[in-house]
Design a protein around this motif. Structure first.
Motif, PDB file in Angstrom:
ATOM      1  N   THR A 109       0.837  -1.195   0.000  1.00 25.88           N
ATOM      2  CA  THR A 109       0.000   0.000   0.000  1.00 25.88           C
ATOM      3  C   THR A 109       0.873   1.247   0.000  1.00 25.88           C
ATOM      4  O   THR A 109       1.828   1.346   0.769  1.00 25.88           O
ATOM      5  CB  THR A 109      -0.928   0.030   1.231  1.00 25.88           C
ATOM      6  N   ARG A 134      -9.437   3.363   8.611  1.00 21.40           N
ATOM      7  CA  ARG A 134      -8.199   2.627   8.930  1.00 21.40           C
ATOM      8  C   ARG A 134      -8.301   1.966  10.299  1.00 21.40           C
ATOM      9  O   ARG A 134      -7.964   0.779  10.450  1.00 21.40           O
ATOM     10  CB  ARG A 134      -7.003   3.589   8.908  1.00 21.40           C
ATOM     11  N   ILE A 145      -2.341  -1.914   8.523  1.00 19.79           N
ATOM     12  CA  ILE A 145      -2.262  -1.204   7.251  1.00 19.79           C
ATOM     13  C   ILE A 145      -2.317   0.298   7.534  1.00 19.79           C
ATOM     14  O   ILE A 145      -3.229   0.780   8.202  1.00 19.79           O
ATOM     15  CB  ILE A 145      -3.398  -1.630   6.315  1.00 19.79           C
ATOM     16  N   ILE A 148      -5.663   2.744   4.364  1.00 18.64           N
ATOM     17  CA  ILE A 148      -6.659   1.790   3.875  1.00 18.64           C
ATOM     18  C   ILE A 148      -7.206   2.183   2.509  1.00 18.64           C
ATOM     19  O   ILE A 148      -7.430   1.340   1.644  1.00 18.64           O
ATOM     20  CB  ILE A 148      -7.815   1.669   4.887  1.00 18.64           C
ATOM     21  N   ARG A 153      -1.146   1.167  -5.207  1.00 22.01           N
ATOM     22  CA  ARG A 153      -0.804  -0.150  -4.669  1.00 22.01           C
ATOM     23  C   ARG A 153      -0.002  -0.952  -5.684  1.00 22.01           C
ATOM     24  O   ARG A 153      -0.209  -0.821  -6.888  1.00 22.01           O
ATOM     25  CB  ARG A 153      -2.076  -0.959  -4.342  1.00 22.01           C
ATOM     26  N   GLU A 173     -11.047  -0.682  -2.650  1.00 26.52           N
ATOM     27  CA  GLU A 173      -9.859  -0.622  -1.799  1.00 26.52           C
ATOM     28  C   GLU A 173     -10.107  -1.309  -0.454  1.00 26.52           C
ATOM     29  O   GLU A 173      -9.262  -2.058   0.042  1.00 26.52           O
ATOM     30  CB  GLU A 173      -9.426   0.837  -1.567  1.00 26.52           C
ATOM     31  N   ASN A 177      -8.123  -4.747   1.046  1.00 28.58           N
ATOM     32  CA  ASN A 177      -7.458  -4.796   2.351  1.00 28.58           C
ATOM     33  C   ASN A 177      -7.958  -5.971   3.191  1.00 28.58           C
ATOM     34  O   ASN A 177      -7.176  -6.712   3.788  1.00 28.58           O
ATOM     35  CB  ASN A 177      -7.707  -3.490   3.115  1.00 28.58           C
ATOM     36  N   ILE A 187       1.699  -8.344   3.478  1.00 28.49           N
ATOM     37  CA  ILE A 187       1.328  -6.945   3.262  1.00 28.49           C
ATOM     38  C   ILE A 187       2.480  -6.045   3.694  1.00 28.49           C
ATOM     39  O   ILE A 187       3.043  -6.222   4.771  1.00 28.49           O
ATOM     40  CB  ILE A 187       0.062  -6.586   4.062  1.00 28.49           C
ATOM     41  N   ASN A 189       3.772  -1.777   3.818  1.00 31.39           N
ATOM     42  CA  ASN A 189       3.424  -0.361   3.693  1.00 31.39           C
ATOM     43  C   ASN A 189       4.647   0.410   3.217  1.00 31.39           C
ATOM     44  O   ASN A 189       5.726   0.269   3.795  1.00 31.39           O
ATOM     45  CB  ASN A 189       2.969   0.212   5.036  1.00 31.39           C
TER      46      ASN A 189
END
Length: 312
Positions: A109, A134, A145, A148, A153, A173, A177, A187, A189
């Motif tokens: 993300t 989020r 995450i 959000i 991405r 989106e 998630n 995942i 960030n």
């Protein structure tokens, strides 16, 4: 199969699409750029076509519909999803793709909220809405995450091809998630810069209606992915109501030997019955959900082998 597929869903982005295409051509020359026009009434399609990228049309309105078609039609080792409104600088694209291509991430993300989003974004309700959404998803699904609702991405082929896109619009989106968290995908960030839309370029989002749709989607998916917790909470709520209504009736009975409020007692009884039914539904759906997860993992193994064969 493309090395990197840059996916740009567009609806009336004639003012910005040329700049977006030029930036990503410069920063990711090895990438193949796909613009999917979603019934634009301006010159978005013509501008993208003239820019020499791959352009297609998606007649079903909504970002979710566009993303569904993109994932279905395009094969790549890394999918880079970005909006066509020129709010996400292309200079961060390689960092996102690197996490997929070199570090084994399934969903990366682009985290705007840790960088410039709150200073650049001129819509205060969007700022608070992003934080609320989020916190809700990370709380319900035990995630971390950072952003959000980001439209920036990078995705692995395993994630893109196994993602069951059910939403039609902006909720896509949120759906991605929750799917990633529930199915235990890797995942990451990555902090990215964000800039507000240029003057004259209008957002297609409605703060209130789209915000409510996202929150509604969270609770619907929470019911689907966490049925035991969802129905147990509902059962607990109904039990509390039944007890609140029923205790005074029983106290009166123990004091006088009479049931003076029969309708209240009947209501409390039905509430307790509804609580037991909800709890039973939670256990049954939780068992079915676990079976579905087992089947998904087996199908994911098969898909992984097919993708590896396609890359060979």
């Amino acid at each position: 199969m493309d090395k990197i597929a840059v996916l740009i869903p567009c609806y009336n982005e004639a003012q910005t699409i040329q700049a977006v295409i030029d930036d990503f051509k410069k920063e990711l020359p090895e990438g193949t750029i796909y613009v999917y026009d979603n019934n634009s009434t301006d010159d978005t399609y013509a501008i993208a076509k003239a820019a020499g990228v791959k352009v297609k049309k998606e007649s079903r309105q909504g970002k979710g519909n566009v993303v569904r078609t993109m994932f279905r039609e395009i094969d790549a080792e890394c999918y880079l999803l970005v909006d066509g409104d020129d709010t996400y600088p292309a200079k961060d694209a390689r960092n996102l793709c690197r996490e997929v291509l070199e570090n084994g991430a399934d969903m990366v993300t682009g985290d705007r909220l840790s960088s410039t989003y709150f200073s650049e974004n001129k819509r205060p309700f969007h700022n608070s809405g992003n934080v609320i959404v989020r916190n809700l998803i990370n709380y319900f699904f035990k995630g971390n995450i950072k952003d959000i609702l980001t439209g920036y991405r990078a995705l692995s082929p395993l994630f893109a091809k196994s993602m069951p896109v059910l939403s039609k619009g902006f909720e896509i989106e949120t759906e991605m998630n929750i799917h990633a968290l529930d199915k235990n995908f890797v995942i990451k960030n990555v902090e990215v810069d964000y800039r507000d839309r240029p003057e004259g370029s209008d957002s297609k989002l409605n703060t209130v209606s789209d915000g409510l749709r996202v929150i509604k989607t969270i609770f619907q998916l929470f019911k689907d992915y966490r049925p035991l917790l969802f129905f147990s909470a509902l059962a607990a709520f109904l039990t509390v109501l039944a007890v609140i209504l029923g205790i005074p009736v029983f106290l009166d009975y123990f004091r006088t030997g009479l049931v003076e409020r029969m309708p209240t007692l009947i209501t409390a009884g039905f509430l307790m019955l509804a609580a037991l039914l909800n709890l039973s539904c939670g256990f049954i759906l939780d068992t079915e959900n676990k079976k579905a997860r087992q089947n998904f993992e087996l199908q994911l193994n098969v898909l992984h082998q097919l993708i590896k064969g396609g890359n060979a």
